[in-house]
Scaffold this motif. Structure first.
Motif, PDB file in Angstrom:
ATOM      1  N   TYR A   1     -85.678 -37.418  74.694  1.00  0.00           N
ATOM      2  CA  TYR A   1     -84.671 -36.431  74.322  1.00  0.00           C
ATOM      3  C   TYR A   1     -83.271 -37.031  74.368  1.00  0.00           C
ATOM      4  O   TYR A   1     -83.034 -38.038  75.043  1.00  0.00           O
ATOM      5  N   THR A   2     -82.348 -36.386  73.678  1.00  0.00           N
ATOM      6  CA  THR A   2     -80.947 -36.801  73.658  1.00  0.00           C
ATOM      7  C   THR A   2     -80.170 -35.945  74.655  1.00  0.00           C
ATOM      8  O   THR A   2     -80.234 -34.712  74.592  1.00  0.00           O
ATOM      9  N   TRP A   3     -79.417 -36.589  75.555  1.00  0.00           N
ATOM     10  CA  TRP A   3     -78.766 -35.882  76.657  1.00  0.00           C
ATOM     11  C   TRP A   3     -77.234 -35.989  76.579  1.00  0.00           C
ATOM     12  O   TRP A   3     -76.564 -35.975  77.593  1.00  0.00           O
ATOM     13  N   ASN A   4     -76.675 -36.043  75.370  1.00  0.00           N
ATOM     14  CA  ASN A   4     -75.228 -36.244  75.252  1.00  0.00           C
ATOM     15  C   ASN A   4     -74.410 -35.052  75.755  1.00  0.00           C
ATOM     16  O   ASN A   4     -73.211 -35.178  76.005  1.00  0.00           O
ATOM     17  N   LEU A   5     -75.046 -33.891  75.948  1.00  0.00           N
ATOM     18  CA  LEU A   5     -74.322 -32.716  76.428  1.00  0.00           C
ATOM     19  C   LEU A   5     -74.311 -32.620  77.948  1.00  0.00           C
ATOM     20  O   LEU A   5     -73.732 -31.690  78.505  1.00  0.00           O
TER      21      LEU A   5
ATOM     22  N   SER B   1     -72.478 -30.929  84.857  1.00  0.00           N
ATOM     23  CA  SER B   1     -73.721 -30.198  84.575  1.00  0.00           C
ATOM     24  C   SER B   1     -74.375 -29.727  85.860  1.00  0.00           C
ATOM     25  O   SER B   1     -74.079 -30.224  86.959  1.00  0.00           O
TER      26      SER B   1
ATOM     27  N   ALA C   1     -77.460 -37.971  82.997  1.00  0.00           N
ATOM     28  CA  ALA C   1     -78.223 -38.002  81.741  1.00  0.00           C
ATOM     29  C   ALA C   1     -79.636 -38.533  81.949  1.00  0.00           C
ATOM     30  O   ALA C   1     -80.222 -39.147  81.064  1.00  0.00           O
TER      31      ALA C   1
ATOM     32  N   ASP D   1     -73.193 -34.091  81.667  1.00  0.00           N
ATOM     33  CA  ASP D   1     -72.221 -34.964  82.320  1.00  0.00           C
ATOM     34  C   ASP D   1     -72.102 -34.571  83.782  1.00  0.00           C
ATOM     35  O   ASP D   1     -72.929 -33.803  84.294  1.00  0.00           O
TER      36      ASP D   1
ATOM     37  N   ARG E   1     -86.731 -39.902  78.232  1.00  0.00           N
ATOM     38  CA  ARG E   1     -86.043 -40.721  77.224  1.00  0.00           C
ATOM     39  C   ARG E   1     -86.332 -40.238  75.811  1.00  0.00           C
ATOM     40  O   ARG E   1     -85.678 -40.651  74.858  1.00  0.00           O
TER      41      ARG E   1
END
Length: 315
Positions: A79-83, A88, A114, A85, A77
């Motif tokens: 880190y940011t995982w917006n890339l 992946s 994510a 989906d 949590r």
């Protein structure tokens, strides 16, 4: 501690500290990680494991004491995982809390989701890992917090003799893993393998030629961060009894035994005494305190004297 399987595409890792000495290739072979406790020097390597595994389709199992699954979630949590989906790479991290009675918490974290926590029904297995070829057992020790010690136990050791393979004009390769697994499962002598696309060999020939030789399974024990008291000693000696190899912390000189006790660690002498009581074949001292930089030989000397039953001068 990394246990790498020579003829199989896997490795086991005990503790997640500084992984800088391991190559990416070695880290990517790791299928299971066994964490003793979540102090920083035993868990900070999670980020390197994650970074190297992120864009690959693989599953990594992480087993530790109560709180391990929450710790993995907290790491992810951060880190940011917006890339990420559903397209992946499907990295899966399976995290499990283990206590004396078995598993108490389990969750899956998937890159395609994510890394949102997906709670699972805890396994009914009592051991941290029970594989057809080996098992990993554990006990809970006291370090001021619950701290696990582990032992890897081969069920049957099957050694490969390269010279015998050469005499049979057989190559090494993944097929040997299948052959060793067949021996452990009690397969019949007519069981066939294909070392090459145009060469067939049966299990009976491999055993008769001694290309494969059976021996008692190897036991490797790993114990770090524990207080020196009777319950810990009894539990650890039971786990490591007769082990081929014991890796054990022993980072303080005996003159600083009160300091070691206050931090719930072992001195080199105490570690050596435990290794001797457990009647292990070989003992390896680790986890030196940084206060002894340049004095490592003194720590090793005290450990070896105690392991071999010789007295150490008291100060």
């Amino acid at each position: 501690m990394l246990l790498d399987f020579r003829f199989g595409n896997r490795a086991l890792l005990f503790d997640l500290g500084d992984l800088s000495t391991l190559s990416p290739r070695e880290i990517l072979r790791i299928s299971h990680v066994f964490v003793t406790h979540m102090h920083m020097d035993h868990f900070s390597g999670f980020d390197r494991l994650l970074r190297l595994s992120l864009y690959r389709d693989r599953r990594v199992h992480i087993v530790g004491p109560p709180g391990l699954t929450d710790a993995v979630e907290a790491k992810l949590r951060a880190y940011t995982w917006n890339l990420l989906d559903e397209r992946s790479h499907d990295l899966e991290i399976a995290a499990s809390d283990w206590a004396e009675g078995g598993f108490i918490t389990e969750a899956i974290f998937r890159a395609r989701n994510a890394f949102v926590r997906e709670n699972q029904q805890p396994s009914e297995a009592r051991l941290p890992l029970d594989d057809p070829e080996f098992k990993v057992v554990a006990v809970t020790l006291d370090h001021g917090i619950p701290c696990l010690a582990f032992a890897f136990q081969e069920k049957i050791r099957v050694n490969v003799h390269k010279t015998r393979l050469d005499e049979l004009c057989l190559p090494v390769g993944p097929w040997l893993t299948e052959a060793k697994r067949a021996v452990r499962s009690g397969a019949g002598p007519a069981t066939e393998f294909m070392p090459t696309k145009d060469r067939k060999v049966v299990l009976g020939e491999l055993l008769q030629s001694q290309a494969l030789v059976c021996a008692p399974g190897q036991r490797v024990a790993y114990a770090t961060d524990l207080a020196f008291h009777s319950l810990n000693i009894t539990r650890l000696c039971s786990l490591a009894c007769g082990a081929d190899q014991l890796f054990i912390e022993g980072g303080f000189l005996q003159e600083d035994r009160e300091l070691a006790a206050s931090k719930k660690h072992l001195t080199a002498v105490q570690a050596g005494e435990i290794a001797r009581l457990a009647a292990v074949d070989f003992a390896h001292q680790m986890h030196f305190s940084p206060r002894y930089l340049g004095r490592e030989d003194e720590l090793r000397a005290e450990f070896e004297l105690a392991f071999h039953g010789r007295s150490v001068a008291r100060r």
